[in-house]
Design a protein around this motif. Structure first.
Motif, PDB file in Angstrom:
ATOM      1  N   PRO A   1       0.818  -1.219   0.000  1.00 22.57           N
ATOM      2  CA  PRO A   1       0.000   0.000   0.000  1.00 22.57           C
ATOM      3  C   PRO A   1       0.855   1.274   0.000  1.00 22.57           C
ATOM      4  CG  PRO A   1      -0.877  -1.592   1.573  1.00 22.57           C
ATOM      5  CD  PRO A   1       0.432  -2.140   1.070  1.00 22.57           C
ATOM      6  N   ALA A   2       1.947   1.263   0.756  1.00 25.41           N
ATOM      7  CA  ALA A   2       2.815   2.450   0.780  1.00 25.41           C
ATOM      8  C   ALA A   2       3.470   2.638  -0.585  1.00 25.41           C
ATOM      9  CB  ALA A   2       3.878   2.294   1.865  1.00 25.41           C
ATOM     10  N   ALA A   3       3.827   1.529  -1.240  1.00 27.49           N
ATOM     11  CA  ALA A   3       4.463   1.620  -2.557  1.00 27.49           C
ATOM     12  C   ALA A   3       3.456   2.133  -3.598  1.00 27.49           C
ATOM     13  CB  ALA A   3       5.005   0.252  -2.961  1.00 27.49           C
ATOM     14  N   ARG A   4       2.206   1.743  -3.448  1.00 25.80           N
ATOM     15  CA  ARG A   4       1.159   2.259  -4.357  1.00 25.80           C
ATOM     16  C   ARG A   4       1.028   3.764  -4.188  1.00 25.80           C
ATOM     17  NH1 ARG A   4      -2.497  -2.020  -2.646  1.00 25.80           N
ATOM     18  NH2 ARG A   4      -2.335  -3.699  -4.153  1.00 25.80           N
ATOM     19  N   GLU A   5       1.050   4.177  -2.937  1.00 27.09           N
ATOM     20  CA  GLU A   5       0.893   5.594  -2.635  1.00 27.09           C
ATOM     21  C   GLU A   5       2.059   6.395  -3.221  1.00 27.09           C
ATOM     22  OE1 GLU A   5      -1.369   7.399  -1.686  1.00 27.09           O
ATOM     23  OE2 GLU A   5      -0.316   9.251  -1.116  1.00 27.09           O
ATOM     24  N   LEU A   6       3.255   5.810  -3.123  1.00 29.74           N
ATOM     25  CA  LEU A   6       4.434   6.502  -3.657  1.00 29.74           C
ATOM     26  C   LEU A   6       4.308   6.668  -5.173  1.00 29.74           C
ATOM     27  CD1 LEU A   6       7.079   7.688  -2.661  1.00 29.74           C
ATOM     28  CD2 LEU A   6       8.135   5.446  -2.953  1.00 29.74           C
ATOM     29  N   ALA A   7       3.850   5.610  -5.850  1.00 24.92           N
ATOM     30  CA  ALA A   7       3.658   5.693  -7.305  1.00 24.92           C
ATOM     31  C   ALA A   7       2.610   6.762  -7.625  1.00 24.92           C
ATOM     32  CB  ALA A   7       3.220   4.341  -7.851  1.00 24.92           C
TER      33      ALA A   7
ATOM     34  N   ARG B   1       1.708   9.367  -5.914  1.00 21.80           N
ATOM     35  CA  ARG B   1       2.181  10.729  -5.685  1.00 21.80           C
ATOM     36  C   ARG B   1       3.102  11.207  -6.793  1.00 21.80           C
ATOM     37  NH1 ARG B   1       5.074  11.066  -0.858  1.00 21.80           N
ATOM     38  NH2 ARG B   1       4.236   9.240   0.147  1.00 21.80           N
ATOM     39  N   ARG B   2       3.727  10.277  -7.466  1.00 21.44           N
ATOM     40  CA  ARG B   2       4.611  10.669  -8.561  1.00 21.44           C
ATOM     41  C   ARG B   2       3.883  10.600  -9.907  1.00 21.44           C
ATOM     42  NH1 ARG B   2      10.253  10.382  -6.868  1.00 21.44           N
ATOM     43  NH2 ARG B   2      10.794  10.027  -9.045  1.00 21.44           N
ATOM     44  N   GLY B   3       2.588  10.435  -9.854  1.00 21.25           N
ATOM     45  CA  GLY B   3       1.779  10.489 -11.068  1.00 21.25           C
ATOM     46  C   GLY B   3       1.799   9.208 -11.877  1.00 21.25           C
ATOM     47  N   HIS B   4       2.095   8.090 -11.230  1.00 18.43           N
ATOM     48  CA  HIS B   4       2.162   6.823 -11.961  1.00 18.43           C
ATOM     49  C   HIS B   4       1.182   5.811 -11.412  1.00 18.43           C
ATOM     50  CE1 HIS B   4       5.498   8.096 -14.348  1.00 18.43           C
ATOM     51  NE2 HIS B   4       6.209   8.409 -13.277  1.00 18.43           N
ATOM     52  N   ALA B   5       0.974   4.773 -12.214  1.00 18.81           N
ATOM     53  CA  ALA B   5       0.112   3.667 -11.770  1.00 18.81           C
ATOM     54  C   ALA B   5       0.944   2.658 -10.992  1.00 18.81           C
ATOM     55  CB  ALA B   5      -0.511   3.019 -13.007  1.00 18.81           C
ATOM     56  N   GLY B   6       0.281   1.672 -10.440  1.00 19.59           N
ATOM     57  CA  GLY B   6       0.991   0.554  -9.813  1.00 19.59           C
ATOM     58  C   GLY B   6       1.664   0.918  -8.503  1.00 19.59           C
ATOM     59  N   ALA B   7       2.789   0.257  -8.271  1.00 24.28           N
ATOM     60  CA  ALA B   7       3.488   0.438  -6.992  1.00 24.28           C
ATOM     61  C   ALA B   7       4.958   0.704  -7.252  1.00 24.28           C
ATOM     62  CB  ALA B   7       3.337  -0.814  -6.130  1.00 24.28           C
ATOM     63  N   ARG B   8       5.485   1.716  -6.567  1.00 22.66           N
ATOM     64  CA  ARG B   8       6.909   2.054  -6.677  1.00 22.66           C
ATOM     65  C   ARG B   8       7.512   1.926  -5.285  1.00 22.66           C
ATOM     66  NH1 ARG B   8      10.643   6.285  -5.778  1.00 22.66           N
ATOM     67  NH2 ARG B   8      11.850   6.935  -7.610  1.00 22.66           N
ATOM     68  N   PHE B   9       8.439   1.015  -5.121  1.00 21.89           N
ATOM     69  CA  PHE B   9       9.049   0.851  -3.797  1.00 21.89           C
ATOM     70  C   PHE B   9      10.108   1.922  -3.571  1.00 21.89           C
ATOM     71  CE2 PHE B   9       6.880  -3.102  -4.149  1.00 21.89           C
ATOM     72  CZ  PHE B   9       6.513  -3.372  -2.841  1.00 21.89           C
ATOM     73  N   PRO B  10      10.237   2.371  -2.324  1.00 23.46           N
ATOM     74  CA  PRO B  10      11.194   3.449  -2.050  1.00 23.46           C
ATOM     75  C   PRO B  10      12.629   2.944  -2.025  1.00 23.46           C
ATOM     76  CG  PRO B  10      10.141   2.752  -0.019  1.00 23.46           C
ATOM     77  CD  PRO B  10       9.506   1.944  -1.122  1.00 23.46           C
ATOM     78  N   TRP B  11      13.550   3.827  -2.341  1.00 23.37           N
ATOM     79  CA  TRP B  11      14.956   3.426  -2.333  1.00 23.37           C
ATOM     80  C   TRP B  11      15.374   3.005  -0.918  1.00 23.37           C
ATOM     81  CZ3 TRP B  11      18.404   1.062  -4.629  1.00 23.37           C
ATOM     82  CH2 TRP B  11      19.747   1.121  -4.246  1.00 23.37           C
ATOM     83  N   GLU B  12      15.053   3.824   0.066  1.00 22.76           N
ATOM     84  CA  GLU B  12      15.292   3.440   1.459  1.00 22.76           C
ATOM     85  C   GLU B  12      13.923   3.340   2.114  1.00 22.76           C
ATOM     86  OE1 GLU B  12      18.332   5.595   3.631  1.00 22.76           O
ATOM     87  OE2 GLU B  12      19.410   6.041   1.774  1.00 22.76           O
ATOM     88  N   SER B  13      13.621   2.163   2.601  1.00 21.44           N
ATOM     89  CA  SER B  13      12.272   1.915   3.097  1.00 21.44           C
ATOM     90  C   SER B  13      12.269   1.917   4.624  1.00 21.44           C
ATOM     91  CB  SER B  13      11.819   0.556   2.549  1.00 21.44           C
ATOM     92  OG  SER B  13      10.573   0.199   3.079  1.00 21.44           O
ATOM     93  N   GLY B  14      11.257   2.601   5.193  1.00 20.09           N
ATOM     94  CA  GLY B  14      11.141   2.693   6.649  1.00 20.09           C
ATOM     95  C   GLY B  14      10.158   1.683   7.204  1.00 20.09           C
ATOM     96  N   ALA B  15       9.828   1.855   8.455  1.00 20.69           N
ATOM     97  CA  ALA B  15       9.028   0.868   9.184  1.00 20.69           C
ATOM     98  C   ALA B  15       7.739   0.511   8.453  1.00 20.69           C
ATOM     99  CB  ALA B  15       8.704   1.398  10.573  1.00 20.69           C
ATOM    100  N   ARG B  16       7.070   1.512   7.892  1.00 19.62           N
ATOM    101  CA  ARG B  16       5.776   1.242   7.249  1.00 19.62           C
ATOM    102  C   ARG B  16       5.905   1.164   5.733  1.00 19.62           C
ATOM    103  NH1 ARG B  16       5.595   5.817   9.954  1.00 19.62           N
ATOM    104  NH2 ARG B  16       4.842   5.852  12.107  1.00 19.62           N
TER     105      ARG B  16
ATOM    106  N   GLU C   1       7.437   3.509   4.031  1.00 16.46           N
ATOM    107  CA  GLU C   1       7.513   4.865   3.491  1.00 16.46           C
ATOM    108  C   GLU C   1       8.946   5.160   3.041  1.00 16.46           C
ATOM    109  OE1 GLU C   1       7.522   3.940   6.570  1.00 16.46           O
ATOM    110  OE2 GLU C   1       8.046   5.501   8.012  1.00 16.46           O
ATOM    111  N   ASP C   2       9.075   6.161   2.182  1.00 16.08           N
ATOM    112  CA  ASP C   2      10.402   6.531   1.697  1.00 16.08           C
ATOM    113  C   ASP C   2      11.135   7.314   2.787  1.00 16.08           C
ATOM    114  OD1 ASP C   2      12.637   7.290   0.366  1.00 16.08           O
ATOM    115  OD2 ASP C   2      11.609   8.143  -1.370  1.00 16.08           O
ATOM    116  N   VAL C   3      12.250   6.784   3.260  1.00 14.42           N
ATOM    117  CA  VAL C   3      13.005   7.469   4.313  1.00 14.42           C
ATOM    118  C   VAL C   3      14.405   7.834   3.824  1.00 14.42           C
ATOM    119  CG1 VAL C   3      11.723   6.523   6.270  1.00 14.42           C
ATOM    120  CG2 VAL C   3      13.593   5.188   5.299  1.00 14.42           C
TER     121      VAL C   3
END
Ligand code: IFM
Length: 861
Positions: free
Chosen positions: A482-488, A490-505, A507-509
């Motif tokens: 779900p966090a990866a979907r949200e990241l995608a 927010r960047r105007g894309h579909a699907g899921a984008r995993f963050p380069w550095e991932s935090g507890a939930r 999220e991109d940290v």
């Protein structure tokens, strides 16, 4: 003439061998007392062998009343065949043929060895006229004292009993194949990381109990504090702290026994030295135990009546039990309970401590954790230690690497496996998810954030060690979809984008700024290093294929494939000629930022689109999308130049300056620090494998016959400025048959931690490099791959090795592959299909030997 009776041993042993003459009826009160001492020792989990040629009935009649039903003791009968006491009377010791008593001793020692009790932990007392047993002892397989009669044996056993009753610190078996000592010249804080122990996802650094230093001693996988880029692994209450009075320890020896998972620390030079031994239990997730001893007077190590655990800890049971909780409600938390006992043995003060950590979003209730620690205490330190040794010995039977020609490298690789097991322990007893930070739980480097290190470096290693752990690491990503979907989004894309550095939930940290050497720099990886999204998908597919879990891929893991493919589909730009591109990225080679069409990113994205389409087809869903993904994958450029057979690492790479990596640029080197950020960008110098990383992960996606040209191009341009680099470079070089070069790279890889090559071990072990080292041996030298449910083998030996053996898990099997000069032997516990060197499939039911075919150089391939 018999020599004088034995001196006290001065240390604790785990098993005792005596003669019938020491215990027989009618040999006076000393023999009777020996029987009672043996019984008492067996209560402390000591194994016993009574060597005799008498009949089982006679031995049973003499010993059973003294030793009681719970004792494990062994003796050879008149036939010479060893029997072991069992709950229902004597049973023959499995697998041992009849023979003289010395053979029984050998069988007993073998049996002990299989349970992690090495020769240094076995006491053998020969009889007075006992050349045979003396010879057995002289073979160096146990600690042999001079011949003795019952009175002297009694003194030795009394010493052992006293040591156990007063909780003296045991010792470890000093086998150089398994023991790691502190490397000369290494900073103490770095050694603390090397000597970390982990269980249940909780790591304890090997720091001195009385002076732990500034780095957090206890960390747990996935237990963070703070927000955003500052989010970091939370320091947990410390269970090891001791107040030791008197002079500080000036010189000491620390020994990590990889074979049994035990850390021993011994002060040098003091009349009554400070000694500690600790373990992180292999069978009881989250349970840790410690014994310490020092001079009773000013230095008693248990000066504090309670386990410290920090200011907010509370007590119960007359202060003997302590517990604490750490964490905030929104993130994973930790609960710990600990008990301690103090003792005294003459001028030696002792302390014994057992603790249990539990972590998770909703850690178990305190009462449960306390019950666990009480149960562990009830079981007793001696038994915890015995179980620990046996559990580790079983692990090494299953997972190991054996290189008789290179004992130093063998030990270094075992060191990697040891810490990978520590990481794997996080999958047991926790939430079913495994967060693998950049330094595991051994330090707070990169604040413990989760990078692609977890997905493509550690997961493949774990899949071959402990499938529960690799599955749990994939589940960790799945739960953050779900966090990866949200990241995608927010960047105007579909699907899921995993963050380069991932935090507890999830999220991109990723921080926005950092230091390059001493200079502040803007960090753009969070914005541009996108390949991690495909890496996450790759790890799910890899786990499912390697461990043969198709249902996991088609079921719970399918959304990972589908959503990541959707991301790439919406992220690609298709040009006027119909070719697809990924602009503005950073590839694994982080020296070149904001490039277009990074080969690794594009090849992995292409693989991701195709893999998702296959999974969608197999699951019978999203057909239209799958067709589009395949079409787009076919359009994605990968920089392959048919003329040279090489992939351009990114658009414009070939035009950059060539620079020789010599002098101050001799690898491994942080070339960006030497040449400056802008300086290195102008060159073809790369930090770590990029094109070669694609060859490693998805060989079928790389251009046909491009491996050797790419190795020739990128090998000499790789600075190995990242710890992730040499291991993968070794794996690829070995696969290509460049085995001597591969061996040098592998040596560099294992030296990263053991010699602290980059001066960064103080902030934790490089767990990705450890995963890469194991991959280099397994997939590189042993040439193991899994494809379409079959085990593929294409081994390549370097000139310096006449043989290598790997023991690992794959396809739900326990496998051994032994590569010799002319043959390769595969052993399996369940039938498996093997394809050797591209040959036809062969069904192997137990074991099969394949002749090795000569390679182009005329050597066996
Ligand atoms: O993920 C790596 C990256 O590839 C290089 N810099 C360090 C990161 C964390 O280990």
């Amino acid at each position: 003439m018999d020599r004088a009776g034995p001196e006290p041993l001065g240390r604790t042993v785990e098993a005792v061998v005596v003669r019938w003459e020491h215990v027989q009826r009618g040999d006076g009160p000393a023999a009777l007392r020996v029987r009672h001492r043996l019984a008492a020792l067996s209560e402390h989990a000591v194994d016993l062998l009574v060597v005799t040629g008498r009949s089982a009935r006679r031995v049973e009649a003499t010993l059973a009343p003294a030793l009681g039903p719970g004792t494990r003791w062994v003796w050879p009968t008149r036939s010479g065949r060893p029997f072991v006491s069992g709950p229902d009377g004597p049973e023959p010791l499995a697998g041992v043929a009849p023979g003289p008593p010395a053979r029984a001793v050998g069988a007993f020692l073998d049996d002990l060895h299989g349970r992690g009790v090495g020769p240094g932990l076995v006491l053998l007392v020969p009889g007075r006229r006992d050349a045979e047993l003396r010879a057995a002892g002289a073979a160096g397989r146990c600690a042999t004292v001079p011949a003795a009669g019952p009175p002297e044996v009694l003194a030795l056993l009394d010493e052992q009993l006293r040591r156990r009753a007063h909780r003296r610190v045991p010792t470890v078996d000093d086998d150089p194949a398994w023991t790691v000592t502190a490397p000369a010249g290494l900073a103490r804080r770095a050694v603390d990381a090397l000597f970390g122990l982990a269980t249940g996802g909780v790591g304890t650094r090997g720091a001195a109990e009385e002076h732990p230093g500034a780095a957090p001693t206890v960390l747990a996988a996935g237990v963070y504090r703070g927000d955003g880029a500052d989010q970091e692994l939370r320091p947990l209450p410390v269970w090891t702290g001791l107040e030791v009075g008197g002079p500080a320890v000036a010189e000491e020896d620390r020994r990590l026994d990889l074979r049994t998972g035990v850390l021993l620390r011994e002060e040098r030079g003091a009349a009554v030295p400070l000694r500690t031994l600790r373990l992180a239990h292999a069978e009881r997730p989250g349970v840790v135990a410690l014994r310490a001893e020092a001079a009773h007077d000013r230095r008693h190590p248990g000066a504090a009546q309670r386990v410290p655990l920090g200011e907010r800890a509370t007590s119960s049971g007359h202060g003997r039990r302590r517990f604490a909780r750490a964490g905030d409600d929104a993130l994973d938390a930790a609960v710990v309970a600990a008990v301690q006992r103090r003792g005294r043995d003459g001028d030696v003060g002792t302390v014994e401590r057992i603790a249990r950590y539990a972590t998770g979003r909703r850690p178990p209730p305190l009462a449960e954790v306390v019950a666990d620690v009480d149960a562990a205490e009830h079981h007793g330190f001696d038994r915890l230690l015995r179980d620990q040794r046996a559990a580790w010995a079983r692990r090494w039977e299953e997972i190991d690497v054996r290189i008789p020609d290179d004992p130093a490298l063998q030990r270094a690789l075992r060191f990697c496996l040891f810490h990978l097991w520590g990481l794997a322990s996080g999958a047991h007893g926790g939430s079913g998810e495994l967060a693998i930070g950049a330094r595991g739980t051994s330090g707070r480097g990169y604040r413990g954030h989760v990078f692609w290190d977890a997905d493509v470096f550690v997961v493949p290693a774990l899949a071959a060690i402990d499938p529960d752990a690799s599955r749990a690491a994939v589940r960790h990503r799945l739960a953050r979809l779900p966090a990866a979907r949200e990241l995608a989004r927010r960047r105007g894309h579909a699907g899921a984008r995993f963050p380069w550095e991932s935090g507890a939930r999830g999220e991109d940290v990723t921080p926005a700024t950092g230091l390059l050497g001493a200079r502040p720099v803007v960090i753009r990886t969070g914005e541009l290093e996108e390949h991690v999204t495909a890496d996450v998908a790759w790890s799910a597919v890899h786990h499912a294929e390697w461990c043969r879990e198709p249902q996991f891929l088609l079921g719970p893991a399918r959304p990972l494939l589908v959503e990541t493919a959707r991301y790439w589909a919406s992220r690609c730009r298709v040009d006027d000629e119909g070719r697809a591109h990924l602009d503005h990225v950073i590839g694994p080679d982080e020296y070149h930022e904001d490039v277009d069409d990074d080969a690794y990113t594009n090849i992995l994205a292409r693989w991701n689109l195709r893999a998702a389409a296959d999974v969608a087809d197999r699951a019978g869903v999203v057909h239209d999308e799958a067709t589009r993904w395949r079409d787009l994958a076919g359009r994605l450029v990968d920089g392959l130049d048919p003329a040279t057979g090489c992939h351009a690492q990114f658009r414009g790479y070939p035009a950059r300056q060539t620079v020789a990596l010599t002098g101050r640029l001799r690898p491994p080197v942080a070339a960006d620090v030497v040449l400056g950020h802008a300086g290195v960008e102008r060159t073809q110098v790369i930090k770590q494998p990029d094109v070669l990383m694609a060859h490693h992960l998805v060989p079928a996606e790389a251009g046909p016959s491009s491996l050797l040209p790419d190795l020739d191009l990128y090998g000499p341009r790789t600075a190995h400025g990242s710890s992730l680099s040499p291991g993968i470079a070794a794996a690829v070089a070995a696969r290509a048959g460049r085995t001597d070069e591969a061996l040098e790279l592998l040596r560099t890889c294992v030296a990263l931690d053991l010699e602290d090559l980059t001066g960064t071990v103080v902030s934790g072990l490089h767990v990705a490099a450890m995963g890469a080292a194991w991959q280099a041996v397994l997939t590189g030298f042993a040439g193991v791959r899994v494809e379409h449910g079959a085990l593929h083998l294409a081994p390549r030996l370097p000139a310096a090795w006449s043989t290598v053996e790997v023991r690992f898990r794959a396809l739900g099997r326990r496998l051994r592959v032994q590569v010799d000069a002319d043959t390769t032997t595969v052993t399996t516990d369940l039938p498996v299909t093997v394809r050797y060197d591209g040959g036809p499939p062969a069904r192997v039911t137990a074991s099969a030997t394949f002749p090795r075919t000569p390679d182009a150089c005329g050597r066996p391939a």
